[in-house]
Design a protein around this motif. Sequence first.
Motif, PDB file in Angstrom:
ATOM      1  N   GLU A 162      49.138  27.725  36.789  1.00 46.87           N
ATOM      2  CA  GLU A 162      47.753  28.195  36.834  1.00 46.87           C
ATOM      3  C   GLU A 162      47.629  29.442  37.700  1.00 46.87           C
ATOM      4  N   THR A 163      48.368  29.461  38.800  1.00 47.39           N
ATOM      5  CA  THR A 163      48.314  30.603  39.708  1.00 47.39           C
ATOM      6  C   THR A 163      48.906  31.847  39.061  1.00 47.39           C
ATOM      7  N   LEU A 164      50.054  31.690  38.397  1.00 44.62           N
ATOM      8  CA  LEU A 164      50.674  32.832  37.723  1.00 44.62           C
ATOM      9  C   LEU A 164      49.811  33.321  36.563  1.00 44.62           C
ATOM     10  N   ALA A 165      49.159  32.400  35.861  1.00 43.79           N
ATOM     11  CA  ALA A 165      48.270  32.805  34.763  1.00 43.79           C
ATOM     12  C   ALA A 165      47.123  33.654  35.291  1.00 43.79           C
ATOM     13  N   ALA A 166      46.619  33.313  36.479  1.00 42.97           N
ATOM     14  CA  ALA A 166      45.517  34.072  37.073  1.00 42.97           C
ATOM     15  C   ALA A 166      45.935  35.484  37.457  1.00 42.97           C
ATOM     16  N   TYR A 167      47.242  35.726  37.519  1.00 43.24           N
ATOM     17  CA  TYR A 167      47.772  37.042  37.867  1.00 43.24           C
ATOM     18  C   TYR A 167      48.346  37.772  36.656  1.00 43.24           C
ATOM     19  N   THR A 168      48.306  37.130  35.485  1.00 39.37           N
ATOM     20  CA  THR A 168      48.926  37.745  34.304  1.00 39.37           C
ATOM     21  C   THR A 168      48.020  37.632  33.077  1.00 39.37           C
ATOM     22  N   LYS A 169      48.149  36.550  32.327  1.00 41.68           N
ATOM     23  CA  LYS A 169      47.481  36.506  31.029  1.00 41.68           C
ATOM     24  C   LYS A 169      45.959  36.391  31.132  1.00 41.68           C
ATOM     25  N   THR A 170      45.442  35.690  32.143  1.00 39.64           N
ATOM     26  CA  THR A 170      43.988  35.619  32.267  1.00 39.64           C
ATOM     27  C   THR A 170      43.417  36.956  32.726  1.00 39.64           C
ATOM     28  N   SER A 171      44.168  37.669  33.567  1.00 40.30           N
ATOM     29  CA  SER A 171      43.725  39.002  33.983  1.00 40.30           C
ATOM     30  C   SER A 171      43.731  39.967  32.806  1.00 40.30           C
ATOM     31  N   ALA A 172      44.666  39.800  31.875  1.00 30.67           N
ATOM     32  CA  ALA A 172      44.649  40.613  30.646  1.00 30.67           C
ATOM     33  C   ALA A 172      43.467  40.222  29.769  1.00 30.67           C
ATOM     34  N   TRP A 173      43.185  38.933  29.702  1.00 34.82           N
ATOM     35  CA  TRP A 173      42.059  38.443  28.901  1.00 34.82           C
ATOM     36  C   TRP A 173      40.742  39.016  29.401  1.00 34.82           C
ATOM     37  N   VAL A 174      40.530  39.048  30.709  1.00 40.43           N
ATOM     38  CA  VAL A 174      39.256  39.526  31.241  1.00 40.43           C
ATOM     39  C   VAL A 174      39.053  41.005  30.936  1.00 40.43           C
ATOM     40  N   GLU A 175      40.148  41.718  30.645  1.00 38.46           N
ATOM     41  CA  GLU A 175      40.078  43.128  30.250  1.00 38.46           C
ATOM     42  C   GLU A 175      39.936  43.314  28.736  1.00 38.46           C
ATOM     43  N   PHE A 176      39.862  42.226  27.983  1.00 38.65           N
ATOM     44  CA  PHE A 176      39.859  42.273  26.520  1.00 38.65           C
ATOM     45  C   PHE A 176      41.175  42.858  25.998  1.00 38.65           C
ATOM     46  N   MET A 177      42.285  42.575  26.681  1.00 41.71           N
ATOM     47  CA  MET A 177      43.596  43.080  26.277  1.00 41.71           C
ATOM     48  C   MET A 177      44.604  41.952  26.106  1.00 41.71           C
ATOM     49  N   GLU A 178      44.107  40.745  25.859  1.00 42.41           N
ATOM     50  CA  GLU A 178      44.995  39.596  25.730  1.00 42.41           C
ATOM     51  C   GLU A 178      45.851  39.649  24.486  1.00 42.41           C
ATOM     52  N   ASP A 179      45.527  40.558  23.551  1.00 47.50           N
ATOM     53  CA  ASP A 179      46.310  40.674  22.319  1.00 47.50           C
ATOM     54  C   ASP A 179      47.509  41.603  22.470  1.00 47.50           C
ATOM     55  N   ARG A 180      47.685  42.207  23.659  1.00 49.12           N
ATOM     56  CA  ARG A 180      48.788  43.149  23.817  1.00 49.12           C
ATOM     57  C   ARG A 180      49.421  43.201  25.199  1.00 49.12           C
ATOM     58  N   LYS A 181      48.931  42.444  26.141  1.00 48.38           N
ATOM     59  CA  LYS A 181      49.612  42.366  27.434  1.00 48.38           C
ATOM     60  C   LYS A 181      49.273  41.053  28.123  1.00 48.38           C
ATOM     61  N   GLY A 182      49.990  40.783  29.210  1.00 48.05           N
ATOM     62  CA  GLY A 182      49.779  39.536  29.943  1.00 48.05           C
ATOM     63  C   GLY A 182      50.743  38.434  29.550  1.00 48.05           C
ATOM     64  N   MET A 183      51.537  38.656  28.493  1.00 50.42           N
ATOM     65  CA  MET A 183      52.563  37.709  28.063  1.00 50.42           C
ATOM     66  C   MET A 183      53.806  38.485  27.639  1.00 50.42           C
ATOM     67  N   LEU A 184      54.943  37.824  27.689  1.00 48.40           N
ATOM     68  CA  LEU A 184      56.173  38.383  27.131  1.00 48.40           C
ATOM     69  C   LEU A 184      56.301  37.824  25.724  1.00 48.40           C
ATOM     70  N   LYS A 185      55.935  38.643  24.763  1.00 50.63           N
ATOM     71  CA  LYS A 185      55.816  38.199  23.378  1.00 50.63           C
ATOM     72  C   LYS A 185      56.107  39.392  22.475  1.00 50.63           C
ATOM     73  N   PRO A 186      56.866  39.211  21.412  1.00 50.97           N
ATOM     74  CA  PRO A 186      57.165  40.337  20.532  1.00 50.97           C
ATOM     75  C   PRO A 186      55.903  41.087  20.112  1.00 50.97           C
ATOM     76  N   GLY A 187      55.972  42.418  20.221  1.00 51.18           N
ATOM     77  CA  GLY A 187      54.842  43.259  19.871  1.00 51.18           C
ATOM     78  C   GLY A 187      53.940  43.599  21.032  1.00 51.18           C
ATOM     79  N   TYR A 188      54.030  42.856  22.121  1.00 51.95           N
ATOM     80  CA  TYR A 188      53.220  43.134  23.301  1.00 51.95           C
ATOM     81  C   TYR A 188      53.839  44.293  24.090  1.00 51.95           C
ATOM     82  N   TYR A 189      53.031  44.873  24.963  1.00 49.88           N
ATOM     83  CA  TYR A 189      53.533  45.975  25.776  1.00 49.88           C
ATOM     84  C   TYR A 189      54.704  45.524  26.647  1.00 49.88           C
TER      85      TYR A 189
END
Length: 557
Positions: free
Chosen positions: A493-520
């Motif tokens: 939960e703590t790491l999510a608050a520093y990565t994917k949720t922070s990307a989500w709050v920027e409306f950028m969850e579709d391209r950053k905040g995770m290590l996933k093919p196609g993401y930045y």
Amino acid sequence: MTATADIIIFNGRVRTMDDSRPEAQAVALAGNRILAVGTDAEIATLAGTSTRRIDAKGGTVMPGFNEAHMHIFGGSVALGELSLFGVKGFDALSAAVTAYAAENPDLPLLVGQSTDYTILSEEERVTRHHLDRIISDRPLLLVAPDRHTGWANTIALKMAGILEGRDVGVGNEIVMGEDGLATGELRETNAMRPVATMSITGGREGLGVGTGGEPDEVTAEERARDIAVLKNGLAYCASLGITSFQNMDGNLYQLEMLQEIEETEGLPVRVRMPFHMKNFMPLSDLTDKAAAWRARFDSDKLRCNFVKLFMDGVTEGETAVFVDDYAHKPGWKGEPLFSAQHFNQVAIEANRLGLPVAVHAIGDGAVRMVLDGYQASIDANGPRDNRNRIEHIEVVHPDDIKRFATTGTVASMQPTHPPGSAGLPLEPYLTFIGRERWPYAFAWKTLVDAGAKIVFATDWPVSPLPPLHCIHDAMTRRAWADDMPDHRLSLDETLAAYTKTSAWVEFMEDRKGMLKPGYYADVVVLSGDIASVESEAIARLNVVLTVCDGRITHEIE
């Protein structure tokens, strides 16, 4: 034809933050995107003759950190100023200031940052007389860790023209003594600014957070120096594994300097900046400026797409706003910087324009006013995916806890801020809020359990910037009393608050905040496995590699 990787990071403990594949051994990067995530054997097949292979040596490989609340210009300037972090007692303060003054004989204003409210003792507050005993012939300004209170010596107050006081507006105060002269304590930005403008930067780093305005005149030499200062701060961010940050002050001056850096050599960190709305600005500024800046600065490296406001100040400076009286000061609840009607208008109009809102709210009274405004926006505009935020939430009233989820309000909080954490003293905070409010102070787990989305950050330079230190503070927080709730979250939960949720709050969850093919290709590699070390040891891990947009921005050989 299978693509070839430019960079392969192998032999790692990969935490993807992607629920569909949470763990792996290796990551392949091509250009500025993630090509693949998998086992060492799978990723090895993507190597070519020019592929750079990086051995993670069993360390954690994860999405780059997204610092959700900081101040890049002020933090960058502070890297060259005196830090009084951890300094206690008059003698230690005197020695630190005297040494700094001797090392910097040409500075027009000596500035000491991270000055605890209780730097002298828990009973005695700093005055100009204390500072005059240290240095009386050169202007000196000490600034509290929260940057909402300062203390100046007599010559600084005289040169600034405020020794005899001045009207500095609602929520700001030049504290006056019984002798009719300023005591030296300056509460909030408007009170500190007359002294701060005497610094080598002219106080330009404070304009975005203080007045929301622009510098009057800047020479080419001054602008070049400011850009150099920013570059140093950006490099510091990259060295800590930060690949994105969300600034919480903004003006056109900062945006244009950052844009120049991006166009000339490339920003090493992705930047999100706000339009700073002050209580004296007309509502039309949201259309004429905020929306216009959004259109002008709209890349995934530099964007300006939200509105920031202050609803109150800080508890220690008695400028936070509470529902009930301060425990030590009956009859005083604090004074909000916006009226309820005014803030509601701002929230409604910003959200109508598609601009999310982020509001500094420390006391539970200020938090309630912001939630009321967000509800007014929903009532006026209809349900929307606004991703509005409240910054800090040092105290939340129990009646308002569930309202975060019902209004879709994001809790933006700082694990480095609770008194007793990150070297901060317990007093005067605990006394000022009173024992009844303790369970609802910095209550991030209570908010998460009630359905709120949460992002973490440090508020640098208010607190030290390293994300690993902040994560350590989140995981090791101690309750103030045995009957207090445990507000720690899990590591995930703590790491999510520093990565994917922070990307989500920027409306950028579709391209950053995770290590996933196609993401930045925004990646950080740590010196050890963050999931295996004890929580106390997290801060001792090092960042050995930072990659932002496919470019290595920091590396330890």
